[in-house]
Design a protein around this motif. Structure first.
Motif, PDB file in Angstrom:
ATOM      1  N   ILE A 126       0.856  -1.171   0.000  1.00 23.88           N
ATOM      2  CA  ILE A 126       0.000   0.000   0.000  1.00 23.88           C
ATOM      3  C   ILE A 126       0.901   1.233   0.000  1.00 23.88           C
ATOM      4  O   ILE A 126       1.698   1.430   0.908  1.00 23.88           O
ATOM      5  CB  ILE A 126      -0.946   0.007   1.209  1.00 23.88           C
ATOM      6  N   SER A 136      -0.813   7.805  -2.992  1.00 25.11           N
ATOM      7  CA  SER A 136      -0.830   7.201  -1.657  1.00 25.11           C
ATOM      8  C   SER A 136      -2.125   6.428  -1.432  1.00 25.11           C
ATOM      9  O   SER A 136      -3.213   6.910  -1.751  1.00 25.11           O
ATOM     10  CB  SER A 136      -0.687   8.281  -0.584  1.00 25.11           C
ATOM     11  N   GLY A 137      -1.984   5.251  -0.860  1.00 22.03           N
ATOM     12  CA  GLY A 137      -3.141   4.394  -0.614  1.00 22.03           C
ATOM     13  C   GLY A 137      -3.460   3.459  -1.761  1.00 22.03           C
ATOM     14  O   GLY A 137      -4.271   2.545  -1.609  1.00 22.03           O
ATOM     15  N   PHE A 161      -3.751  12.051   1.444  1.00 19.34           N
ATOM     16  CA  PHE A 161      -2.456  12.016   2.140  1.00 19.34           C
ATOM     17  C   PHE A 161      -1.938  13.433   2.350  1.00 19.34           C
ATOM     18  O   PHE A 161      -1.937  14.254   1.431  1.00 19.34           O
ATOM     19  CB  PHE A 161      -1.455  11.199   1.325  1.00 19.34           C
ATOM     20  N   ASN A 167      -0.523  10.580   8.936  1.00 22.72           N
ATOM     21  CA  ASN A 167      -1.630  10.062   8.131  1.00 22.72           C
ATOM     22  C   ASN A 167      -2.048   8.709   8.675  1.00 22.72           C
ATOM     23  O   ASN A 167      -1.210   7.814   8.858  1.00 22.72           O
ATOM     24  CB  ASN A 167      -1.198   9.917   6.673  1.00 22.72           C
ATOM     25  N   TYR A 169      -3.588   5.212   8.269  1.00 22.36           N
ATOM     26  CA  TYR A 169      -3.880   4.174   7.274  1.00 22.36           C
ATOM     27  C   TYR A 169      -4.747   3.091   7.914  1.00 22.36           C
ATOM     28  O   TYR A 169      -4.482   2.640   9.027  1.00 22.36           O
ATOM     29  CB  TYR A 169      -2.590   3.514   6.786  1.00 22.36           C
ATOM     30  N   ILE A 171      -6.092  -0.664   6.519  1.00 20.42           N
ATOM     31  CA  ILE A 171      -5.962  -1.636   5.432  1.00 20.42           C
ATOM     32  C   ILE A 171      -6.683  -2.910   5.839  1.00 20.42           C
ATOM     33  O   ILE A 171      -6.388  -3.494   6.887  1.00 20.42           O
ATOM     34  CB  ILE A 171      -4.477  -1.945   5.144  1.00 20.42           C
ATOM     35  N   THR A 180      -8.418  -0.072   1.196  1.00 17.01           N
ATOM     36  CA  THR A 180      -7.584   0.885   1.924  1.00 17.01           C
ATOM     37  C   THR A 180      -8.316   2.199   2.173  1.00 17.01           C
ATOM     38  O   THR A 180      -9.148   2.630   1.382  1.00 17.01           O
ATOM     39  CB  THR A 180      -6.280   1.191   1.162  1.00 17.01           C
ATOM     40  N   TRP A 181      -7.937   2.808   3.287  1.00 17.14           N
ATOM     41  CA  TRP A 181      -8.399   4.147   3.654  1.00 17.14           C
ATOM     42  C   TRP A 181      -7.194   4.960   4.113  1.00 17.14           C
ATOM     43  O   TRP A 181      -6.257   4.423   4.709  1.00 17.14           O
ATOM     44  CB  TRP A 181      -9.376   4.109   4.823  1.00 17.14           C
ATOM     45  N   ILE A 182      -7.212   6.272   3.851  1.00 20.57           N
ATOM     46  CA  ILE A 182      -6.237   7.194   4.438  1.00 20.57           C
ATOM     47  C   ILE A 182      -7.009   8.344   5.065  1.00 20.57           C
ATOM     48  O   ILE A 182      -7.822   8.998   4.397  1.00 20.57           O
ATOM     49  CB  ILE A 182      -5.240   7.729   3.403  1.00 20.57           C
ATOM     50  N   VAL A 187      -9.926   4.773  -0.489  1.00 21.05           N
ATOM     51  CA  VAL A 187      -8.891   4.988  -1.504  1.00 21.05           C
ATOM     52  C   VAL A 187      -8.889   3.911  -2.578  1.00 21.05           C
ATOM     53  O   VAL A 187      -9.051   4.200  -3.760  1.00 21.05           O
ATOM     54  CB  VAL A 187      -7.497   5.102  -0.851  1.00 21.05           C
ATOM     55  N   SER A 188      -8.689   2.652  -2.209  1.00 18.49           N
ATOM     56  CA  SER A 188      -8.542   1.621  -3.236  1.00 18.49           C
ATOM     57  C   SER A 188      -9.244   0.335  -2.825  1.00 18.49           C
ATOM     58  O   SER A 188      -9.442   0.054  -1.641  1.00 18.49           O
ATOM     59  CB  SER A 188      -7.063   1.337  -3.524  1.00 18.49           C
TER      60      SER A 188
END
Length: 467
Positions: A126, A136-137, A161, A167, A169, A171, A180-182, A187-188
């Motif tokens: 990640i 990022s993420g 980010f 930050n 994270y 996952i 994923t989160w930020i 995010v993804s």
């Protein structure tokens, strides 16, 4: 001393000894909290972790793991000694310098015998990307397949980010899904079955400039949950990268995605200008839709196939694999009204072996190369995001309701234009399509897979209608 006091002292001594032994036997990587989370970092030292691959240094200061960049050494990873299967991971990460690319390995792999015994870390990472690219993420397959989820697929998340700040994270790696989160922002989302178990790792990326040596990357509050997992659902309509064969996630179904190819038959498709599928050439095998090789001519042997339905604004995604020297394409806004000889007329996402097919050097400024809008707009792409003959590529065509069209190749945006704009019409006027009135401006049309006489494979063809 009276006997009662003696007994009390012995009891206190015994309880103290038990407490010391119990504490000393606890693993610093197994500090389980009441809510089911386990601290992977005890705030004091790197017990339970090991450094592999590169020569960058990791130190602990004030409850923080600090990675120090080192020039002319490979990527360095601080990885857990324990492997993890399904889990939710949370941590805080901070970057202070643009050179300090970093990342978090999840289900990471380590081969100690690789690179002449120097070892190799590979697998899901990640990203922590402080550069203007801001991915990022996103999910990168370290030392293997490369980017699986570049943030061109979710541009709204590029601002999540924050440079020079902590930050947070989150996952989730549960089953074949990684999300994923930020800082609380989605995010993804990747569905993939390559690795089901591996280490958790923190990266200090390699640098070449000695002036950047010593720059720091910070990690803290690293914790994991492995039991009674409570996955957090995504609410936004973000794009899902799904590498499993011809399937959709519940999120995709809820957001209106549908498979255009079910992996078992050609239902929903027919020959261009005909009512049924071509009797030869196109076949379904092992979940793939394949056009066989013939003589390399354009739609003269077996013929193109089109969707039975028409589409206006849509998001179309498809995986494709071409043979050496192959030419093909995915067309959209195909009206079948021209009654022309050869391939039906429409806007074309070009599929081509740029290295071996002569069409790559024809046209103007590379506008006939892979992922280009054929004969109109060249795809701006880096070689690292192109998979060659025999490898799977991911294509995507996004047509918004305002007629803005975007082509993606392997998750990266390679071109954008607006149907009907002055710039678009100027390009049409200078192309082979100038003989067709209002070319590419129909309100709706079919999706077409082209027979250009070369073997090409398709799978994971999915579409979402936009309103």
């Amino acid at each position: 001393m009276n006997p009662q006091n003696m007994k009390a002292i012995k009891l206190i001594y015994f309880l103290t000894l038990i407490s010391i032994l119990t504490y000393s036997c606890q693993s610093p990587t197994n500090n389980k909290q009441e809510d089911g989370w386990t601290d992977l970092f005890n705030g004091k030292d790197l017990s339970g972790w090991k450094t592999v691959m590169g020569a960058a240094d990791f130190q602990v200061e004030d409850d923080v793991i600090i990675g120090f960049a080192k020039a002319n050494t490979p990527n360095t990873f601080l990885v857990t000694e324990e492997d993890y299967t399904d889990f939710i991971l949370e941590l805080d990460l901070k970057i202070e310098n643009l050179s300090s690319n970093s990342g978090v390995m999840v289900r990471g792999q380590f081969d100690p015998s690789a690179r002449d015994g120097n070892g190799l870390v590979y697998g899901y990472q990640i990203e922590a990307d402080p550069t203007e690219r801001a991915w990022s993420g996103g999910l990168y397959d370290e030392a293997r397949r490369g980017w699986l989820y570049p943030l061109d697929l979710n541009p709204d998340a590029k601002s999540a980010f924050k440079m020079n700040e902590w930050n947070h994270y989150r996952i989730e790696a549960i089953g074949n899904e990684i999300k994923t989160w930020i800082n609380g922002q989605e995010v993804s989302y990747v569905v993939d079955e390559m690795d089901t178990k591996g280490h958790i790792g923190l990266q200090v990326h390699s640098i070449n400039n000695p002036d950047d040596e010593g720059n720091k990357t910070y990690f803290r509050n690293v914790r994991v949950k492995t039991e009674n997992l409570d996955p957090k659902p995504f609410s936004s309509d973000l794009f899902v990268v799904n590498t499993t064969l011809n399937t959709l996630t519940d999120l995709e179904k809820d957001k209106g995605w549908k498979l255009l190819f079910n992996g078992e038959s050609t239902d929903g498709w027919r020959a261009a200008y005909k009512d049924e599928i071509p009797s030869e050439g196109w076949q379904v095998k092992d979940g793939l839709l394949i056009i066989k090789a013939s003589d390399g001519s354009e739609s003269m042997t077996f013929g193109d196939i089109v969707t039975e339905e028409k589409y206006s604004a849509f998001d179309l995604a498809f995986d494709f694999k071409f043979s050496e020297g192959a030419n093909s394409g995915v067309k959209y806004f195909v009206t079948l009204s021209e009654n022309n000889v050869g391939s039906a007329i429409g806007l074309e996402y070009q599929i081509l072996d740029d290295e071996k097919h002569p069409d790559a050097k024809m046209g103007l400024d590379g506008n006939r190369t892979l992922a280009s809008l054929y004969d109109l707009i060249p795809a701006k792409k880096s070689g690292r995001f192109v998979k060659g003959p025999g490898e799977w590529n991911k294509g995507r065509v996004l047509v918004n309701t305002d007629n803005t069209v975007t082509h993606f190749l392997n998750g990266v945006k390679v071109l954008e234009y607006k149907r009907g704009s002055d710039e678009y019409r100027s390009k049409v006027a200078g192309s082979k399509y100038k003989i067709w009135e209002d070319f590419g401006e129909a309100e709706e049309g079919h999706i077409l897979l082209q027979d250009h006489g070369d073997e090409v494979h398709f799978k994971n063809i999915k579409i979402k209608t936009l309103h």
